[in-house]
Design a protein around this motif. Structure first.
Motif, short mmCIF file in Angstrom:
data_model
loop_
_atom_site.label_atom_id
_atom_site.label_comp_id
_atom_site.label_asym_id
_atom_site.label_seq_id
_atom_site.Cartn_x
_atom_site.Cartn_y
_atom_site.Cartn_z
N ALA A 75 0.83 -1.21 0.00
CA ALA A 75 0.00 0.00 0.00
C ALA A 75 0.86 1.25 0.00
O ALA A 75 0.59 2.21 -0.74
N ARG A 76 1.92 1.25 0.80
CA ARG A 76 2.84 2.40 0.83
C ARG A 76 3.52 2.58 -0.52
O ARG A 76 3.71 3.70 -1.00
N HIS A 77 3.91 1.48 -1.13
CA HIS A 77 4.57 1.54 -2.43
C HIS A 77 3.66 2.19 -3.47
O HIS A 77 4.09 3.05 -4.24
N ALA A 78 2.36 1.79 -3.48
CA ALA A 78 1.42 2.34 -4.45
C ALA A 78 1.09 3.79 -4.16
O ALA A 78 1.11 4.65 -5.05
N ALA A 79 0.83 4.12 -2.88
CA ALA A 79 0.46 5.48 -2.52
C ALA A 79 1.64 6.44 -2.70
O ALA A 79 1.47 7.59 -3.13
N GLY A 80 2.84 5.98 -2.38
CA GLY A 80 4.01 6.83 -2.49
C GLY A 80 4.45 7.12 -3.89
O GLY A 80 5.22 8.06 -4.16
N SER A 81 3.96 6.31 -4.85
CA SER A 81 4.35 6.50 -6.24
C SER A 81 3.41 7.42 -7.00
O SER A 81 3.64 7.73 -8.16
N VAL A 82 2.32 7.83 -6.33
CA VAL A 82 1.33 8.71 -6.97
C VAL A 82 1.68 10.16 -6.66
O VAL A 82 1.77 10.56 -5.51
N ARG A 83 1.89 10.94 -7.68
CA ARG A 83 2.20 12.36 -7.52
C ARG A 83 0.91 13.19 -7.51
O ARG A 83 0.02 12.99 -8.34
N VAL A 84 0.84 14.09 -6.58
CA VAL A 84 -0.30 15.00 -6.52
C VAL A 84 0.05 16.23 -7.35
O VAL A 84 1.02 16.94 -7.07
N LEU A 85 -0.73 16.51 -8.42
CA LEU A 85 -0.44 17.63 -9.33
C LEU A 85 -1.26 18.86 -8.95
O LEU A 85 -2.35 18.74 -8.42
#
Length: 316
Positions: free
Chosen positions: A306-316
């Motif tokens: 879950a951390r891997h997936a959430a941490g790879s998403v950039r907030v634009l």
């Protein structure tokens, strides 16, 4: 095909369990990975109540093989007929039947089969030896299960844990699939080797630390389905408290996120319970410890995914 290329054999065993119990174990092939050592995973492709098709993965020597088995189930006669193409040369195909006959408090299980092999006597002899050894091993394992059939429901445990993820399902699956990277990501994984001899088929050797600090080495075969977001695995070398262990990582996206689930199914090692925890340890207490041990390790993986997936998403 010429008759001379068809070879037949029959093996049987007498087991201390009712015929209906043994027939049920044979008929429900999706449970075979838990009950038979060489069986890794079974997918039921279709079933109309009598006829079914199965995709089966198994360990054959140092290889992982896969084949489709077509079966006809006859509960009234306690008979299961099968027909399958064999993936490992020089074997070509095999057909046969399981039959269970009641003998008072015991039962006779007969496994008859016919196979086709290569054209030479040497090829036929090789297949005959391999098929005979495999069939005798499966019958022996069935007889061992029969010895504890009255307690099997207590020894078999199934449980699961789910973590909600806000992130792409592809990244969640990517973490679960790249098991070779786990030693650097998960604190309890001390060492790990992975060999992927065919796409989506992984053989994993892992050393991991339990809550008590002891390091256990396990070996697993993993069958990966990226399109379905599933990874099925079977431990071919388990920790001391387990007689058998199968599991699944499942990634299920919906409109607002992803559910990632770790499913576990085990058979407690009846002889190992006393050796590991003391002779007076109740099966329920041992089951609770196994639930906490495997569930805790599984949750570590889920949360790191879950951390891997959430941490790879950039907030634009």
């Amino acid at each position: 095909m010429p008759d001379g290329r068809v070879h037949r054999a029959v093996h049987e065993v007498t087991a201390p369990a009712p015929a209906d119990v043994l027939y049920g174990l044979i008929a429900d092939a999706t449970r075979w990975p838990l009950f038979f050592r060489s069986c890794v995973h079974v997918e039921q492709l279709d079933f109309d109540g009598t006829r079914e098709r199965l995709r089966m993965w198994a360990v054959a020597g140092d290889r992982i093989t896969s084949c489709v088995s077509r079966r006809r189930l006859d509960a009234a006669r306690r008979r299961v007929e099968f027909d399958q193409d064999l993936p490992v040369a020089p074997a070509r195909s095999m057909r046969g039947a399981w039959t269970v006959e009641p003998l008072g408090s015991r039962s006779r299980v007969t496994l008859e089969y016919a196979f086709t092999a290569g054209d030479t006597p040497g090829e036929a002899a090789e297949v005959e030896e391999r098929a005979g050894a495999g069939c005798r091993a499966r019958l022996d394992e069935l007889a061992q299960l029969a010895e504890r059939w009255e307690h099997l429901d207590e020894l078999v445990l199934s449980f699961e844990d789910t973590v909600r993820v806000k992130g792409p399902s592809e990244l969640v699956f990517d973490f679960l699939y790249r098991v070779g990277d786990w030693p650097g990501e998960l604190p309890h994984v001390r060492a790990l080797e992975v060999v992927e001899s065919a796409p989506g088929v992984q053989v994993v050797s892992m050393s991991s630390a339990g809550a008590d600090g002891r390091v256990h080495r396990t070996e697993s075969v993993r069958i990966c389905f990226p399109g379905a977001g599933r990874i099925l695995y079977k431990q071919t070398r388990t920790s001391p408290m387990l007689a058998a262990y199968t599991g699944e990582w499942s990634v299920e996206p919906d409109e607002s996120g992803v559910n990632v689930t770790a499913r576990h199914r085990v058979i407690l090692g009846a002889k190992s319970i006393g050796r590991v925890r003391g002779d007076d340890t109740a099966t329920a207490a041992a089951g609770k410890q196994v639930r906490e041990m495997l569930g805790g390790a599984g949750l570590l993986v889920l949360r790191r995914a879950a951390r891997h997936a959430a941490g790879s998403v950039r907030v634009l």
